[in-house]
Design an enzyme around this catalytic site. Structure first.
Site, PDB file in Angstrom:
ATOM      1  N   LYS A  11     -27.825  43.104  76.794  1.00 45.40           N
ATOM      2  CA  LYS A  11     -27.363  42.535  78.072  1.00 45.40           C
ATOM      3  C   LYS A  11     -26.526  41.289  77.796  1.00 45.40           C
ATOM      4  CE  LYS A  11     -31.287  44.757  80.217  1.00 45.40           C
ATOM      5  NZ  LYS A  11     -32.297  44.780  81.278  1.00 45.40           N
ATOM      6  N   HIS A  96     -25.937  51.525  84.154  1.00 39.75           N
ATOM      7  CA  HIS A  96     -27.170  50.741  84.128  1.00 39.75           C
ATOM      8  C   HIS A  96     -27.484  50.250  85.548  1.00 39.75           C
ATOM      9  CE1 HIS A  96     -30.108  47.657  83.227  1.00 39.75           C
ATOM     10  NE2 HIS A  96     -30.268  48.257  82.062  1.00 39.75           N
ATOM     11  N   GLU A  98     -28.471  47.526  86.603  1.00 40.15           N
ATOM     12  CA  GLU A  98     -27.927  46.190  86.899  1.00 40.15           C
ATOM     13  C   GLU A  98     -26.466  46.294  87.316  1.00 40.15           C
ATOM     14  OE1 GLU A  98     -29.120  44.433  83.191  1.00 40.15           O
ATOM     15  OE2 GLU A  98     -31.213  44.622  83.812  1.00 40.15           O
ATOM     16  N   GLY A 174     -37.414  44.644  82.858  1.00 45.18           N
ATOM     17  CA  GLY A 174     -37.565  43.197  82.773  1.00 45.18           C
ATOM     18  C   GLY A 174     -38.762  42.649  83.528  1.00 45.18           C
TER      19      GLY A 174
HETATM   20  P1  13P Z   1     -36.325  45.598  79.419  1.00 47.96           P
HETATM   21  O1  13P Z   1     -36.714  46.337  78.155  1.00 47.96           O
HETATM   22  O2  13P Z   1     -36.065  44.149  79.201  1.00 47.96           O
HETATM   23  O3  13P Z   1     -37.258  45.898  80.540  1.00 47.96           O
HETATM   24  O4  13P Z   1     -34.901  46.210  79.856  1.00 47.96           O
HETATM   25  C1  13P Z   1     -34.750  47.561  79.887  1.00 47.96           C
HETATM   26  C2  13P Z   1     -33.306  47.850  80.093  1.00 47.96           C
HETATM   27  O5  13P Z   1     -32.763  47.576  81.138  1.00 47.96           O
HETATM   28  C3  13P Z   1     -32.557  48.438  78.986  1.00 47.96           C
HETATM   29  O6  13P Z   1     -31.311  48.870  79.406  1.00 47.96           O
END
Ligand code: 13P
Length: 253
Positions: A11, A96, A98, A174
């Site tokens: 990220k 993704h 996000e 997350g």
């Molecule tokens: P986390 O492993 O931090 O929960 O994030 C997962 C993710 O979004 C991977 O693309």
């Protein structure tokens, strides 16, 4: 046999110096400690792709976190698939949650991104997953299946064979709240069935489906032991070399 993959999604984290340190640590640890047949991918911020490429080996490949749906043009701030290809990138995360949430990416736009990634020999890691609301009160399997239908099912069987799927329940990203192995297996099996209904059992059998969402050094082995979970897409735990290597070692062949 389908490929097992563990991809780290950094990220928007790490300075240049930290990125180099983490990459060389990961490459060394994977080289020293991982014997099984698993492809490791580091999906790093695009500003570091060129620098980090020189640290990589066959076992550790390079991935981007997004690309634009057009090949070139007046799209200030964006990065295109031909650009990624021209610097030796092999994988690209698309869709993704996000990006769907903060950048309003739609299934239709993602279909275009998938097309341009494939046209440039990039392997899309196509993300799908449901919100907590849907998980608690809706047809969450149908919703995730429709994300595949809308963004991927226009592809020919040959093209679809190049796609990697990542199931990432939004409520697990997350949050420290992981899907249980049973929940992950249920969705992965349903997605594989959905793919089989469109492309037949052989294509479905050969499709790598990763799990993502608070997968870490403690829970990876159990998640990866599920018959339809073929590895992981790892956020937070990919930012520490020891944790990430332990996650990779959770894949058993
Ligand atoms: P986390 O492993 O931090 O929960 O994030 C997962 C993710 O979004 C991977 O693309």
């Amino acid at each position: 046999m389908r490929k097992k993959i563990v991809a780290g999604n950094w990220k928007m984290n790490k300075t240049a110096e930290e990125a180099v340190a983490l990459t060389s640590e990961v490459v060394n640890m994977i080289g020293d400690e991982v014997t099984g047949d698993v492809q490791v991918v580091l999906c790093v911020p695009s500003v570091y792709l060129t620098t980090l490429r020189q640290y990589l080996t066959g076992r550790v490949a390079l991935g981007a976190q997004n690309c634009h749906e057009k090949a070139s043009g007046a799209y200030t701030g964006e990065v295109s698939a031909p650009m990624l290809k021209s610097i030796g990138v092999q994988y690209v995360i698309l869709g993704h949650s996000e990006r769907r949430q903060y950048f309003n990416e739609t299934n239709e736009q993602l279909a275009e991104k998938v097309n341009i990634a494939l046209a440039n020999n990039l392997t899309p890691i196509f993300c799908c997953g449901e919100s907590l609301d849907l998980r608690q009160s809706g047809d969450f399997v149908g919703f995730v299946a429709s994300q595949l239908t809308d963004s991927l099912f226009h592809l020919s069987p040959e093209e679809f064979g190049k796609i990697v799927i990542a199931y990432e329940p939004i409520w697990a990203i997350g949050t420290g709240l992981t899907a249980s192995a049973a929940q992950a297996q249920e969705m992965h099996a349903a997605l594989r069935q959905h793919i089989a209904a469109k492309y037949g059992p052989e294509v479905a059998d050969n499709t790598t489906i990763l799990y993502g969402g608070s997968a870490n050094a403690q829970n990876a082995e159990e998640l990866f032991a599920c018959p339809d979970v073929d590895g992981g897409l790892i956020g937070g735990a990919s930012l520490k070399s020891r944790d990430f290597t332990t996650v990779v070692k959770g894949v058993k062949n």
